[in-house]
Design a protein around this motif. Sequence first.
Motif, short mmCIF file in Angstrom:
data_model
loop_
_atom_site.label_atom_id
_atom_site.label_comp_id
_atom_site.label_asym_id
_atom_site.label_seq_id
_atom_site.Cartn_x
_atom_site.Cartn_y
_atom_site.Cartn_z
N UNK A 93 -7.73 14.67 12.27
CA UNK A 93 -8.76 14.04 13.41
C UNK A 93 -8.31 12.73 12.59
N UNK A 94 -7.47 11.78 13.29
CA UNK A 94 -7.31 10.35 12.93
C UNK A 94 -7.44 9.26 14.19
N UNK A 108 3.34 14.80 10.11
CA UNK A 108 2.94 14.79 10.49
C UNK A 108 1.78 13.22 10.66
N UNK A 109 1.18 13.20 9.07
CA UNK A 109 0.62 12.23 8.99
C UNK A 109 1.21 11.20 8.53
N UNK A 110 2.39 10.73 8.44
CA UNK A 110 2.85 9.81 8.04
C UNK A 110 3.11 8.85 9.37
N UNK A 155 -8.02 18.05 8.31
CA UNK A 155 -6.48 17.60 8.28
C UNK A 155 -6.17 19.24 7.64
N UNK A 156 -5.48 20.02 8.31
CA UNK A 156 -5.18 21.26 8.32
C UNK A 156 -3.73 22.03 8.68
N UNK A 169 -11.40 25.46 5.77
CA UNK A 169 -12.54 24.73 5.40
C UNK A 169 -13.56 25.74 4.47
N UNK A 170 -13.60 27.28 5.49
CA UNK A 170 -14.77 28.33 4.63
C UNK A 170 -15.29 28.42 3.11
#
Length: 236
Positions: A102-103, A180-182, A165-166, A33-34
């Motif tokens: 983070x979820x 992973x997100x699924x 999300x990274x 996020x830089x």
Amino acid sequence: MNTTIRKKEGELKLSTLPPNSLHEAAELAAAAFDDSPVYNAICHGNGEHQTSAADDNDDDERRSFRRRFLCWLFERNFRMRVGTSANRAVFDDNGKLIAFFMFVPPDIANVGLWDMLRVGILQAPFLFGIDVVKRLLVAKADSERIEREIMEDQEFSKVFRLERMVVHPSMQGKGVGSHALRQALDEADGAGLPVMLNTQEERNLRFYGRLGFEVVGTHILAGHTNWTMLRRPVQT
């Protein structure tokens, strides 16, 4: 929670981030996020910065400051969620963190004053300056207002929130983040709830669009465009 992700390169697991990996996750997120226009504005304001060869050292100092601030901020942000299911991670076979997000489910309470005191986040004005903190608080308040308005408009009282999300640069483009997100999205589907996220990077719209998200709001946040995206629950 340990959800298995099967890929050609081996078996990866989506799990809750352990406390001893908080700093590693914060460093990964800070690097990702830089270049975010919103965090750039929070750290340095929205004044025009004229670049030239003589400004190289200044640019390096700004980037160094921004990276230190984001790493510090994210680590405390993640620490406030320790003990919950919010911090999700994927490690490779050698224990290296290769994906994180983070979820946050709706049953996890919003961060309060005690949480901030507990992790030392109120030290920020002394470490990074009062102006940075003021801009951060304004952006946070605007973001929360936007979220409330969209939830009212979409007639949702509860949502999962996807944040930070990274994927490690060495693993990008290999489908690790999507897989992973699924698994997390399946969890939201099982609860019959939508998932909401915010992004200030237009390139992210296609990635999240492939996972079923759609843009439901476009606003200005800290002087830059912010897209709010929503994924409605899929009936299974």
